[in-house]
Motif scaffolding. Structure first.
Motif, PDB file in Angstrom:
ATOM      1  N   TYR A 181       0.869  -1.188   0.000  1.00 31.41           N
ATOM      2  CA  TYR A 181       0.000   0.000   0.000  1.00 31.41           C
ATOM      3  C   TYR A 181       0.898   1.227   0.000  1.00 31.41           C
ATOM      4  O   TYR A 181       1.723   1.400   0.892  1.00 31.41           O
ATOM      5  CB  TYR A 181      -0.856  -0.045   1.261  1.00 31.41           C
ATOM      6  N   GLN A 182       0.768   2.054  -1.012  1.00 29.38           N
ATOM      7  CA  GLN A 182       1.598   3.268  -1.066  1.00 29.38           C
ATOM      8  C   GLN A 182       0.936   4.416  -0.319  1.00 29.38           C
ATOM      9  O   GLN A 182      -0.201   4.803  -0.604  1.00 29.38           O
ATOM     10  CB  GLN A 182       1.852   3.718  -2.516  1.00 29.38           C
ATOM     11  N   VAL A 183       1.688   4.977   0.633  1.00 27.03           N
ATOM     12  CA  VAL A 183       1.262   6.185   1.332  1.00 27.03           C
ATOM     13  C   VAL A 183       2.035   7.366   0.749  1.00 27.03           C
ATOM     14  O   VAL A 183       3.264   7.306   0.620  1.00 27.03           O
ATOM     15  CB  VAL A 183       1.553   6.069   2.844  1.00 27.03           C
ATOM     16  N   TYR A 184       1.337   8.409   0.383  1.00 34.25           N
ATOM     17  CA  TYR A 184       1.993   9.663   0.006  1.00 34.25           C
ATOM     18  C   TYR A 184       1.938  10.531   1.265  1.00 34.25           C
ATOM     19  O   TYR A 184       0.882  11.092   1.600  1.00 34.25           O
ATOM     20  CB  TYR A 184       1.257  10.310  -1.173  1.00 34.25           C
ATOM     21  N   PRO A 185       3.057  10.589   2.013  1.00 27.29           N
ATOM     22  CA  PRO A 185       2.992  11.122   3.376  1.00 27.29           C
ATOM     23  C   PRO A 185       2.408  12.529   3.491  1.00 27.29           C
ATOM     24  O   PRO A 185       1.732  12.837   4.461  1.00 27.29           O
ATOM     25  CB  PRO A 185       4.457  11.093   3.841  1.00 27.29           C
ATOM     26  N   ARG A 186       2.655  13.367   2.515  1.00 23.92           N
ATOM     27  CA  ARG A 186       2.139  14.738   2.614  1.00 23.92           C
ATOM     28  C   ARG A 186       0.626  14.770   2.711  1.00 23.92           C
ATOM     29  O   ARG A 186       0.057  15.766   3.163  1.00 23.92           O
ATOM     30  CB  ARG A 186       2.551  15.555   1.369  1.00 23.92           C
ATOM     31  N   SER A 187      -0.016  13.714   2.229  1.00 20.60           N
ATOM     32  CA  SER A 187      -1.476  13.763   2.082  1.00 20.60           C
ATOM     33  C   SER A 187      -2.221  12.693   2.858  1.00 20.60           C
ATOM     34  O   SER A 187      -3.417  12.510   2.641  1.00 20.60           O
ATOM     35  CB  SER A 187      -1.846  13.656   0.594  1.00 20.60           C
ATOM     36  N   PHE A 188      -1.530  11.989   3.761  1.00 19.46           N
ATOM     37  CA  PHE A 188      -2.215  10.884   4.434  1.00 19.46           C
ATOM     38  C   PHE A 188      -2.876  11.350   5.726  1.00 19.46           C
ATOM     39  O   PHE A 188      -4.071  11.181   5.912  1.00 19.46           O
ATOM     40  CB  PHE A 188      -1.224   9.753   4.700  1.00 19.46           C
TER      41      PHE A 188
END
Ligand code: GLC
Length: 539
Positions: free
Chosen positions: A20-27
């Motif tokens: 599962y890819q998390v895009y940290p700026r937007s999680f």
């Protein structure tokens, strides 16, 4: 048609699991600055565990001027204060592991930020010991850039340095100078970076633009692309025959793999946008390649059943003997699946992703059916959109905040986020979907649970079943257990028949909840945008 059997051999977590890819700026923002961070991810581990994924890949969280939102790294072994501290990272890693999940970091070895001390040193003078860490060239004989190579983000790939009167090469932004991977000191430095994180216990890397890492040592001009049309990215005016996917890249990948193999059970994933025949070369021979060269076929192909069926076959057929397949449905660079194919068809896509043979990678929010959010010009963040405006390459629309609940800012943040939430988040947020058995989230959760339960899905063989029109069908098998997957990739009803095989059995998963648990007989009448997984009687 190509059939695969993988019965018998022991599987690694990265084979049976789901990434599962998390895009940290937007999680999840935890400190009220409008940007997501590491403590935010930590606070959402319950959600990820409940969803049923196995590994979390986080896009870069290292110190960076953020010219390319973290893909321009100025310190490979630090944490950007925007995302938290190294203690936050250590806590996230420990807590991820405590829950039996894995954590994969983004490694960006092709280029650094122009603010990285290595590049500052390299550009300081022509005879600095780090000069050769980057790709410096004299102007062409008549003046101007050394050759015709183009930047992926538009314009020449060469930037002029006044002070030392040479050009440096950058495959992406001018602020992202490419490292010289032919230099053993660069190799050693980056392998130390890998060991720094592997020593901490991270479970693997997703290697950014792996196919870009080595360039032609003679810097020959790239040929013109005869198929270029103005709707394509300007980068595609040339065929990157000499600036990417060079034979020597495989030696570099082999060295990276050797570093991974110093540690038990780690995974090396490569970001590689290449046609299937070139892509599979990144598996290397024996243990010399990436474990998972990302397969972007589902992202890149038109959503057409016949083309997809052909490509699955071609991919299965092209894999080297020990090569483990993988499938990606979305990422932070490409339009979201629910926008490409619509929300109804995105449910079929979920069935496809989670029933194919090989490791699936999901993109955050796709489990909610998140769609691309149009970003007004004054809010544009992405440098690609700024460089090449209006052509639709901007990636902000696919990087918008995760809507967790119906509160102001969707539970993502207490302040206005760095990118706007989707206008419809008020009824598509995670909390609402959790309560709704017919939601996309419920579908993903049940599919992930099914995939985990069924060896046929996470480890079994794949065999295509002939189908026509918009239908796509295949059988996944483990021992006596056989699951038939039939998907209707179109909006019109369609009848699926497979006389040679028989379709009678119980539906164990379906896009349409009312279908679940029902029995189907010989011949399956599918609605438009419908997909089913049927447990067949043992053959
Ligand atoms: C990869 C990343 C992308 C980034 C580029 C340059 O393609 O996925 O987001 O802009 O590399 O690092």
């Amino acid at each position: 048609m190509h059939e695969s059997t993988n019965n018998g051999s022991r599987k690694h977590w990265w084979q049976t699991g789901v990434v599962y890819q998390v895009y940290p700026r937007s999680f999840q923002d935890s400190n009220g600055d409008g940007v997501g961070d590491l403590p935010g991810i930590l606070g959402r581990l319950d959600y990820l565990q409940g969803l049923g994924v196995d590994a979390i890949w986080i896009s870069p969280v290292y110190p960076s001027p953020m010219d390319d939102f973290g893909y321009d790294i100025s310190d490979y072994t630090g944490i950007h204060p925007l995302f938290g501290t190294m203690q936050d990272f250590d806590r996230l890693l420990a807590e991820t592991h405590r829950r039996g999940l894995k954590l994969i970091l983004d490694l960006v070895p092709n280029h650094t930020s122009d603010q990285h001390p290595w590049f500052r040193a390299s550009r300081a003078s022509r005879n600095h010991p780090k000069r050769d860490w980057y790709l410096w060239r004299d102007p062409a004989p008549g003046g101007g850039p050394p050759n015709n190579w183009l930047s992926e983000f538009g314009g020449s790939a060469w930037a002029w340095d006044e002070q030392t009167v040479q050009y440096y090469y950058h495959a992406y932004l001018t602020q992202q100078p490419d490292l010289n991977w032919r230099n053993p000191e660069v190799q050693a430095a980056m392998f130390d970076v890998m060991r720094f994180w592997l020593d901490k216990g991270v479970d693997g890397f997703r290697v950014d633009v792996m196919w870009h890492m080595v360039k032609d040592d003679q810097f020959r001009n790239n040929p013109v692309n005869p198929d270029y049309t103005p709707t394509m990215s300007p980068y595609q005016q040339l065929i990157p025959a000499y600036s990417a996917d060079q034979p020597e890249v495989h030696q570099v990948v082999a060295m990276m793999r050797a570093v991974m193999d110093e540690y038990p059970e780690r995974v090396l994933i490569g970001e590689i946008y290449l046609p299937v025949d070139r892509l599979v070369a990144y598996y290397g021979t024996g243990n010399s390649g990436a474990h998972l060269p990302f397969n972007f076929a589902l992202i890149s192909l038109p959503w057409d059943a016949r083309q997809i069926a052909r490509t699955i076959d071609q991919y299965e057929g092209a894999l080297p003997p020990e090569g483990w397949p993988n499938w990606v449905l979305g990422n932070h660079d490409r339009p979201r699946i629910a926008t490409r194919v619509g929300r109804d068809q995105a449910r079929v896509a979920a069935l496809l992703l989670l029933t194919l043979r090989g490791t699936p990678t999901m993109y955050y929010g796709d489990e909610l059916g998140m769609q691309d959010v149009p970003i007004p010009p004054e809010l544009v963040q992405d440098p690609w959109e700024k460089n090449v405006p209006g052509l639709g390459f901007g990636r902000d629309p696919v990087r918008t905040p995760m809507p967790w609940d119906g509160s102001t800012h969707g539970g993502f943040s207490t302040v206005t986020p760095w990118l706007p939430l989707s206008p419809d988040y008020g009824h598509t947020h995670a909390a609402a979907q959790r309560e709704d058995p017919a939601s996309m989230l419920s579908l993903y959760r049940s599919l992930l649970a099914l995939r985990r339960r069924e060896p046929a899905l996470h480890a079994g063989s794949y065999a295509p079943v002939p189908a026509e029109g918009n239908l796509l069908a295949y059988i996944r098998q483990w021992g006596e257990s056989r699951l038939l997957v039939v998907l209707n990739l179109g909006p019109a009803p369609a009848l699926f028949e497979a006389p040679g095989i028989g379709t009678a059995g119980d539906v164990v998963a379906a896009t349409h909840p009312e279908r679940s648990g029902k029995r189907v007989g010989e011949g399956i009448a599918l609605n438009g945008n419908e997909g089913v997984v049927v447990r067949l009687a043992p053959s």
